[in-house]
Design an enzyme around this catalytic site. Structure first.
Site, mmCIF file in Angstrom:
data_model
loop_
_atom_site.group_PDB
_atom_site.id
_atom_site.type_symbol
_atom_site.label_atom_id
_atom_site.label_comp_id
_atom_site.label_asym_id
_atom_site.label_seq_id
_atom_site.Cartn_x
_atom_site.Cartn_y
_atom_site.Cartn_z
ATOM 1 N N ASP A 30 75.125 17.081 50.038
ATOM 2 C CA ASP A 30 74.228 16.010 50.469
ATOM 3 C C ASP A 30 72.806 16.564 50.495
ATOM 4 O O ASP A 30 72.577 17.655 51.031
ATOM 5 C CB ASP A 30 74.646 15.526 51.856
ATOM 6 C CG ASP A 30 74.000 14.220 52.255
ATOM 7 O OD1 ASP A 30 72.757 14.110 52.153
ATOM 8 O OD2 ASP A 30 74.718 13.306 52.691
ATOM 9 N N ASN A 82 82.055 5.042 55.477
ATOM 10 C CA ASN A 82 81.540 3.776 55.994
ATOM 11 C C ASN A 82 81.633 2.687 54.927
ATOM 12 O O ASN A 82 81.504 2.969 53.740
ATOM 13 C CB ASN A 82 80.069 3.934 56.406
ATOM 14 C CG ASN A 82 79.872 5.005 57.453
ATOM 15 O OD1 ASN A 82 80.662 5.151 58.364
ATOM 16 N ND2 ASN A 82 78.809 5.779 57.313
ATOM 17 N N HIS A 88 76.902 1.187 58.777
ATOM 18 C CA HIS A 88 76.025 2.336 58.504
ATOM 19 C C HIS A 88 76.159 2.919 57.108
ATOM 20 O O HIS A 88 75.814 4.079 56.898
ATOM 21 C CB HIS A 88 76.201 3.436 59.566
ATOM 22 C CG HIS A 88 76.074 2.920 60.957
ATOM 23 N ND1 HIS A 88 74.868 2.553 61.502
ATOM 24 C CD2 HIS A 88 77.015 2.662 61.899
ATOM 25 C CE1 HIS A 88 75.070 2.099 62.734
ATOM 26 N NE2 HIS A 88 76.354 2.157 62.993
ATOM 27 N N GLN A 89 76.621 2.128 56.144
ATOM 28 C CA GLN A 89 76.672 2.604 54.760
ATOM 29 C C GLN A 89 75.286 2.421 54.144
ATOM 30 O O GLN A 89 74.760 1.313 54.106
ATOM 31 C CB GLN A 89 77.713 1.825 53.950
ATOM 32 C CG GLN A 89 77.853 2.302 52.522
ATOM 33 C CD GLN A 89 78.893 1.511 51.747
ATOM 34 O OE1 GLN A 89 79.370 0.474 52.186
ATOM 35 N NE2 GLN A 89 79.227 1.998 50.570
ATOM 36 N N GLU A 90 74.695 3.514 53.678
ATOM 37 C CA GLU A 90 73.344 3.469 53.105
ATOM 38 C C GLU A 90 73.351 3.301 51.586
ATOM 39 O O GLU A 90 72.479 2.666 51.027
ATOM 40 C CB GLU A 90 72.569 4.740 53.471
ATOM 41 C CG GLU A 90 72.318 4.888 54.966
ATOM 42 C CD GLU A 90 71.390 3.825 55.528
ATOM 43 O OE1 GLU A 90 70.434 3.435 54.825
ATOM 44 O OE2 GLU A 90 71.641 3.366 56.654
ATOM 45 N N HIS A 95 81.859 6.536 49.322
ATOM 46 C CA HIS A 95 81.723 7.982 49.435
ATOM 47 C C HIS A 95 82.273 8.449 50.767
ATOM 48 O O HIS A 95 82.263 7.722 51.748
ATOM 49 C CB HIS A 95 80.271 8.439 49.257
ATOM 50 C CG HIS A 95 79.279 7.798 50.165
ATOM 51 N ND1 HIS A 95 78.865 6.487 50.029
ATOM 52 C CD2 HIS A 95 78.600 8.289 51.224
ATOM 53 C CE1 HIS A 95 77.968 6.202 50.954
ATOM 54 N NE2 HIS A 95 77.793 7.281 51.705
ATOM 55 N N HIS A 97 81.990 11.552 53.515
ATOM 56 C CA HIS A 97 81.197 12.687 53.977
ATOM 57 C C HIS A 97 82.128 13.735 54.574
ATOM 58 O O HIS A 97 83.053 13.388 55.310
ATOM 59 C CB HIS A 97 80.248 12.267 55.112
ATOM 60 C CG HIS A 97 79.173 11.329 54.725
ATOM 61 N ND1 HIS A 97 77.895 11.750 54.449
ATOM 62 C CD2 HIS A 97 79.166 9.981 54.601
ATOM 63 C CE1 HIS A 97 77.143 10.696 54.174
ATOM 64 N NE2 HIS A 97 77.888 9.615 54.254
#
Length: 135
Positions: A30, A82, A88-90, A95, A97
């Site tokens: 990341d 998420n 809170h998925q950006e 994906h 983490h």
């Protein structure tokens, strides 16, 4: 999807610090880590939410996250996935983490706002969901 940053990483249009790659999965560091070793594991099939991804593209996500945890030497870590902006998925591409938690001030910080429940309501929900799982 043409504008998806993760799809561009998969295609090699954007560089990444690749840690693992197969025909269905890619893992990389990341670039805005919460701690040392924070990495992402993505399916190479584009889909915004977990429910959008064919099962065959999901089979390696957790095993690769496990290998990353082992590779970092993390004793404590979070595996996070998420779905949707409200969750809170950006980035609109599934994906996972893998976030090492070496110290209280590093890694993922979360709240867990539990809610009181009535056993009758919980039993009703159980019956509803269990029936749907059999479909």
């Amino acid at each position: 999807m043409a504008s998806c940053i993760f799809c561009k990483i998969v295609k090699g249009e954007i560089p990444s610090f690749k840690l693992f790659e197969s025909d269905k999965t890619l893992a990389f560091l990341d670039v805005q880590p919460l701690s040392r070793g924070h990495a992402l594991v993505i399916p190479k099939h584009h889909g915004e939410k977990l429910t959008d991804i064919p099962d065959e593209y999901l089979t390696e996500l957790l095993p690769v996250a496990k290998k990353l945890a082992i590779a970092t030497g993390a004793v404590e870590y979070n595996i996070l996935q998420n779905n949707g902006k409200g969750a809170h998925q950006e980035i609109g591409h599934v994906h996972v983490h893998m976030i090492p938690k070496p110290r209280p001030e590093q890694g993922l910080g979360i709240r867990w706002p539990t809610q009181p429940t009535e056993m009758d309501k919980l039993k009703e929900l159980h019956e509803e969901l269990a029936a749907k799982m059999q479909e």
